[in-house]
Design an enzyme around this catalytic site. Structure first.
Site, PDB file in Angstrom:
ATOM      1  N   CYS A  29       0.868  -1.170   0.000  1.00 29.78           N
ATOM      2  CA  CYS A  29       0.000   0.000   0.000  1.00 29.78           C
ATOM      3  C   CYS A  29       0.909   1.225   0.000  1.00 29.78           C
ATOM      4  O   CYS A  29       2.132   1.100  -0.084  1.00 29.78           O
ATOM      5  CB  CYS A  29      -0.952  -0.002   1.197  1.00 29.78           C
ATOM      6  SG  CYS A  29      -0.152   0.299   2.790  1.00 29.78           S
ATOM      7  N   CYS A  50       3.394  -1.740   6.275  1.00 28.07           N
ATOM      8  CA  CYS A  50       2.734  -0.831   7.199  1.00 28.07           C
ATOM      9  C   CYS A  50       2.319  -1.605   8.445  1.00 28.07           C
ATOM     10  O   CYS A  50       1.808  -2.721   8.348  1.00 28.07           O
ATOM     11  CB  CYS A  50       1.523  -0.182   6.534  1.00 28.07           C
ATOM     12  SG  CYS A  50       0.292  -1.369   5.936  1.00 28.07           S
ATOM     13  N   HIS A  61       3.051  -9.993   6.637  1.00 26.83           N
ATOM     14  CA  HIS A  61       4.310 -10.511   6.096  1.00 26.83           C
ATOM     15  C   HIS A  61       5.037 -11.360   7.127  1.00 26.83           C
ATOM     16  O   HIS A  61       5.556 -12.441   6.816  1.00 26.83           O
ATOM     17  CB  HIS A  61       5.203  -9.351   5.661  1.00 26.83           C
ATOM     18  CG  HIS A  61       6.608  -9.765   5.318  1.00 26.83           C
ATOM     19  ND1 HIS A  61       6.936 -10.371   4.123  1.00 26.83           N
ATOM     20  CD2 HIS A  61       7.766  -9.676   6.032  1.00 26.83           C
ATOM     21  CE1 HIS A  61       8.236 -10.634   4.111  1.00 26.83           C
ATOM     22  NE2 HIS A  61       8.762 -10.228   5.262  1.00 26.83           N
ATOM     23  N   HIS A 161      43.834   6.547 -17.333  1.00 29.63           N
ATOM     24  CA  HIS A 161      44.485   7.219 -16.219  1.00 29.63           C
ATOM     25  C   HIS A 161      44.435   6.414 -14.923  1.00 29.63           C
ATOM     26  O   HIS A 161      45.127   6.742 -13.958  1.00 29.63           O
ATOM     27  CB  HIS A 161      43.867   8.606 -16.024  1.00 29.63           C
ATOM     28  CG  HIS A 161      43.930   9.448 -17.256  1.00 29.63           C
ATOM     29  ND1 HIS A 161      42.835   9.668 -18.066  1.00 29.63           N
ATOM     30  CD2 HIS A 161      44.981  10.083 -17.866  1.00 29.63           C
ATOM     31  CE1 HIS A 161      43.193  10.427 -19.082  1.00 29.63           C
ATOM     32  NE2 HIS A 161      44.484  10.691 -18.993  1.00 29.63           N
ATOM     33  N   HIS A 224      47.545  15.485  -9.942  1.00 34.39           N
ATOM     34  CA  HIS A 224      47.066  14.122  -9.659  1.00 34.39           C
ATOM     35  C   HIS A 224      45.654  13.977 -10.221  1.00 34.39           C
ATOM     36  O   HIS A 224      44.743  14.708  -9.816  1.00 34.39           O
ATOM     37  CB  HIS A 224      47.087  13.863  -8.156  1.00 34.39           C
ATOM     38  CG  HIS A 224      48.470  13.905  -7.570  1.00 34.39           C
ATOM     39  ND1 HIS A 224      48.716  13.906  -6.204  1.00 34.39           N
ATOM     40  CD2 HIS A 224      49.705  13.948  -8.163  1.00 34.39           C
ATOM     41  CE1 HIS A 224      50.019  13.947  -5.983  1.00 34.39           C
ATOM     42  NE2 HIS A 224      50.632  13.976  -7.163  1.00 34.39           N
ATOM     43  N   CYS A 317       5.611  10.658 -16.877  1.00 34.35           N
ATOM     44  CA  CYS A 317       4.259  11.144 -17.143  1.00 34.35           C
ATOM     45  C   CYS A 317       3.520  10.233 -18.112  1.00 34.35           C
ATOM     46  O   CYS A 317       2.284  10.128 -18.047  1.00 34.35           O
ATOM     47  CB  CYS A 317       4.302  12.573 -17.672  1.00 34.35           C
ATOM     48  SG  CYS A 317       5.350  12.798 -19.127  1.00 34.35           S
ATOM     49  N   HIS A 752       5.438  16.400 -22.555  1.00 34.26           N
ATOM     50  CA  HIS A 752       4.779  16.024 -21.306  1.00 34.26           C
ATOM     51  C   HIS A 752       3.396  15.459 -21.612  1.00 34.26           C
ATOM     52  O   HIS A 752       2.653  16.005 -22.433  1.00 34.26           O
ATOM     53  CB  HIS A 752       4.660  17.250 -20.397  1.00 34.26           C
ATOM     54  CG  HIS A 752       4.123  16.946 -19.041  1.00 34.26           C
ATOM     55  ND1 HIS A 752       4.787  16.141 -18.147  1.00 34.26           N
ATOM     56  CD2 HIS A 752       2.975  17.341 -18.420  1.00 34.26           C
ATOM     57  CE1 HIS A 752       4.081  16.051 -17.029  1.00 34.26           C
ATOM     58  NE2 HIS A 752       2.982  16.775 -17.174  1.00 34.26           N
TER      59      HIS A 752
END
Length: 795
Positions: A29, A50, A61, A161, A224, A317, A752
């Site tokens: 949830c 929860c 659970h 490097h 460096h 979206c 969008h």
């Protein structure tokens, strides 16, 4: 008081950096750290639940799994700090200029360990291992954030490097010195120079906060080149690494050895700070997506069951808009909202966050329960503002798992996501109930394809299953040339009826190899509805290809909000005076092109609808036919991808004389058959689909879901088409628009999506505009420029 027996006998799981930890929100949830009693994180499998009613998923659970110990995390907001509120954001953000806005500055975490074997009682004291496990959870990256970061991140590569690096700890180097910047009092965002062991803070921020540039200054003074961010080192030997010469994030393939030079063993490290990718994600969400145009901002905000907003995860979206329209359909609401509790109690998936059905039930509960539909108040005026919305992050992760595009954080096509969503729902439903409860059946219908030779006048009818319509949009300039703005192409509006007529109109096919005439002739082909779906999903093909680049066309489509009669577009089946073409013309290519010669009967036919769809995008006919054949009639998306991949082939415009066919194996791969059977398909159908798909499991699955291999004989199907379709052909042809998705933006590559949905019937009908988390009353819906429509049958 000594700890309970459950604590003494508990086996606490070790936590690796790759272990998913769900600590911000319940996986079943939308209750989160900021609500009520917070979230319980299982200290065995790290599921989040929860602890309070109505869900009480943490206790459920624990009792199902036997994982009795959980860390309760509750977040409390601190008093507001207005310092720096007037600072302007930077014009440009660079990777080492990113500033972490720490939750510690805004919130305080309240935590304790509870035991569900003792009815959720608080655990006081306990072994050191319990305290260490709790700290590891608090420092771990939240699972959904880890998934988002993975979606945003590009794959890092090494550079030269880091190879053959000449390391020499500076004189007087001490490991304890790495706890603080060597030149100031900063203790976070420290960068370790892999050459000499210098610890320097990050770059100074635009508002004067952050680091003091001492890491960068060290590079400028010494040359460096490479460094590692302390606090991001994991026991697996990964960390943020940076090369100043390349001026980019890099991967250090020898990280463990390089750190060992300074007495740092990666196996003992614990990640305690956010990585660069995590910080980039936060900046992207905060700056990019909070600046989207506020469509509907002037409309009255609303919050109610079925009108709960979905927060933007960053370029999500498309998902939110499609989900709002789909879950507004009563079949989806009824399937996943009312039965959520029953599914959660019976589900055997080890991780609810990764179970597609769990996340479908969770999303339905979030949208329709009304528990999370609340208007926030403007702190200054006290007026009702827009919703905070719920986050679809678990839903996205489950529904898009392993998909090369939808699993990323890039913008996607809403219509393609609808197709992916229905496919994933079908697969999940087949695994638990053979597909009998799948709500996607509301989209199912049958098309009738009619082809008539213009020489002998004989006809052929063929039925095909479909779940959506791709509607051609007529492109024409306005009659008044002055209506076009300077430098902007404007198109005249077209009616929805015109587009439907174009879609179902007769089409001339030249070079049809007629089996009766035994020579190339001209044929007329049309595609109509044989049956109608409960909900008709329609994509408006409002785009074209210009120099192989898709371009959006701003063509208004006049869509009536009242009843629409599709009866004129229904196929009638064979008529009394019509004679059918014989069935032995395997060479017939409905999309055009003669198939002469003795091998013609072995040629692979193509899906004429897909060919027409590709042609509408601007591809030449021969390329379309070749792409559909080369991808084994796997659909428009696969054919389009093939076209783009082979655009430069020298023979791209040369027709296939003998289209390639995948050699069907003598026996289907047992592992592939088992995989499809596990999804709920009969073994015989799975073997037949694999054979026709050349052994490709993904293509076989598409065939099974489309009904192409449901066991029906092709001749029987064609006979049914000729007879006038199935029983559903007598159902109502009256439809009304009940939802649509609009794309805001001038390009197909960005922009969008927003959704508009209709609730209520008759005089109670009302439209609502949904822009991510914001929901508002929409007195005047604007479907003229929508991209995806949902029409509901009136019966």
């Amino acid at each position: 008081m000594p700890p309970c027996e459950h604590v003494r006998g508990a086996v606490l799981a070790s936590l690796a950096s790759t272990t998913p930890v769900y600590k911000k929100e319940c996986t079943q949830c939308f209750d989160d750290q900021d609500m009520g009693e917070g979230v319980d994180v299982c200290l065995t499998c790290f599921n989040g639940g929860c602890p309070v009613t109505p869900g009480r998923h943490a206790q459920q659970h624990a009792l199902k799994s036997g994982h009795l110990l959980a860390l309760n995390i509750r977040r409390v907001r601190k008093a507001a700090d207005t310092a720096g509120a007037d600072a302007e954001p930077p014009a440009k953000l660079t990777k080492l200029e990113i500033k972490e806005e720490s939750d510690r500055d805004k919130y305080e975490l309240k935590t304790f360990v509870r035991c569900w074997g003792c009815s959720g009682a608080r655990v006081d004291g306990g072994p050191a291992e319990l305290d260490a496990a709790a700290r590891a959870v608090l420092h771990a990256v939240e699972a959904t954030k880890s998934q988002e970061v993975k979606g945003w991140s590009v794959e890092l590569t090494a550079c030269a490097h880091f190879e053959g690096l000449a390391q020499q700890p500076a004189e007087g180097f001490e490991l304890a010195a790495l706890r603080q910047c060597s030149a100031c009092d900063k203790r976070d965002n420290l960068w370790l120079c892999l050459t000499c062991g210098h610890a320097g803070c990050g770059r100074r921020q635009y508002d004067g906060s952050g680091g003091n540039n001492h890491g960068v200054e060290h590079f400028q003074q010494t040359g460096h080149l490479v460094s590692v961010k302390l606090g991001t080192i994991t026991p697996e030997g990964t960390a943020d690494a940076y090369c100043y010469s390349c001026d980019d994030n890099r991967e250090d393939p020898h990280l463990a050895a390089h750190l060992h030079t300074f007495g740092i063993g990666v196996e003992t490290q614990q990640k305690t700070e956010k990585s660069i990718a995590e910080l980039e994600l936060e900046q992207n969400l905060r700056f990019d997506f909070s600046m989207t145009t506020a469509d509907g901002a002037q409309l009255a905000p609303v919050a109610a069951p079925g009108l709960t907003g979905l927060r933007n995860l960053g370029n999500s979206c498309y998902l939110a808009s499609v989900a709002q329209c789909v879950f507004a359909i009563d079949r989806f609401r009824d399937r996943y909202f009312a039965s959520a509790g029953d599914h959660f109690a019976a589900c055997t998936h080890a991780r609810p966050a990764q179970c597609v059905l769990c996340q479908l039930h969770k999303l339905a509960g979030g949208l329709w329960s009304g528990r999370y539909a609340a208007l926030e108040r403007d702190p200054d005026t006290g007026a009702a503002a827009h919703q905070r919305g719920i986050s679809p992050v678990h839903f996205k992760a489950a529904i898009a798992a392993d998909h090369p595009e939808f699993a990323t954080m890039r913008q996607q096509d809403a219509f393609e996501f609808l197709q992916h969503l229905t496919k994933q729902v079908d697969v999940a439903e087949r695994a638990v109930a053979g597909g009998t409860q799948s709500p996607t059946s509301v989209f199912d219908f049958t098309t009738e394809e009619r082809l008539q030779c213009q020489c002998c006048k004989r006809v052929r009818y063929k039925q095909q299953r479909a779940t959506s319509v791709s509607l051609p949009v007529i492109k024409r300039l306005p009659a008044d040339p002055t209506a076009a703005a300077e430098g902007v192409v404007q198109f005249a509006p077209v009616s929805f009826a015109e587009c439907l007529e174009l879609m179902t109109a007769d089409e001339t096919v030249d070079g049809y190899q007629c089996p009766t005439c035994e020579r190339p002739t001209q044929a007329v082909k049309s595609t109509r509805f044989a049956t109608f779906p409960k909900v008709l999903a329609v994509q408006a093909r409002r785009f074209e290809l210009v120099d192989c680049v898709p371009r959006k066309l701003d063509i208004p489509i006049q869509i009536p909000l009242g009843p629409i009669d599709l009866a004129p577009h229904r196929g009638a089946g064979i008529q009394p005076d019509e004679e059918l073409l014989p069935e032995d013309d395997g060479a017939a290519d409905p999309a055009g092109g003669a198939a002469a010669g003795p091998d013609a009967a072995t040629e692979q036919p193509v899906d004429a609808g897909v060919v027409a769809q590709l042609e509408s995008m601007g591809f030449p006919h021969e390329r379309c036919v070749k792409a559909v054949r080369r991808t084994g009639n796997s659909g428009a998306e696969a054919a389009t991808n093939w076209l783009f991949e082979h655009m430069d082939d020298p023979d791209i415009d040369v027709p296939d004389e003998q289209p390639p066919r995948a050699a069907a194996p003598s026996a289907a791969d047992p592992a592939a058959v088992e995989q499809l059977v596990a999804m709920g398909f009969p073994q015989a159908a799975a073997e037949r689909a694999l054979a026709k798909a050349g052994g490709d499991t993904a293509r076989a699955l598409d065939r099974l879901l489309s009904g192409a291999d449901d066991g029906a004989d092709d001749a029987e199907a064609d006979a049914a088409a000729a007879a006038g379709g199935g029983d559903e052909s007598a159902e109502s042809a009256q439809f009304e628009l009940t939802g649509f998705v609009s794309h805001k933006g001038s390009s197909v590559h960005c922009g969008h999506y927003v959704a508009s949905v209709r609730h209520g019937l008759g005089s109670e009908t009302q439209w609502f505009l949904i822009n991510d988390a914001r929901v508002a009353v929409q007195p005047e819906p604007e479907p003229e420029r929508a991209y995806l429509f949902f029409f509901t049958r009136a019966d």
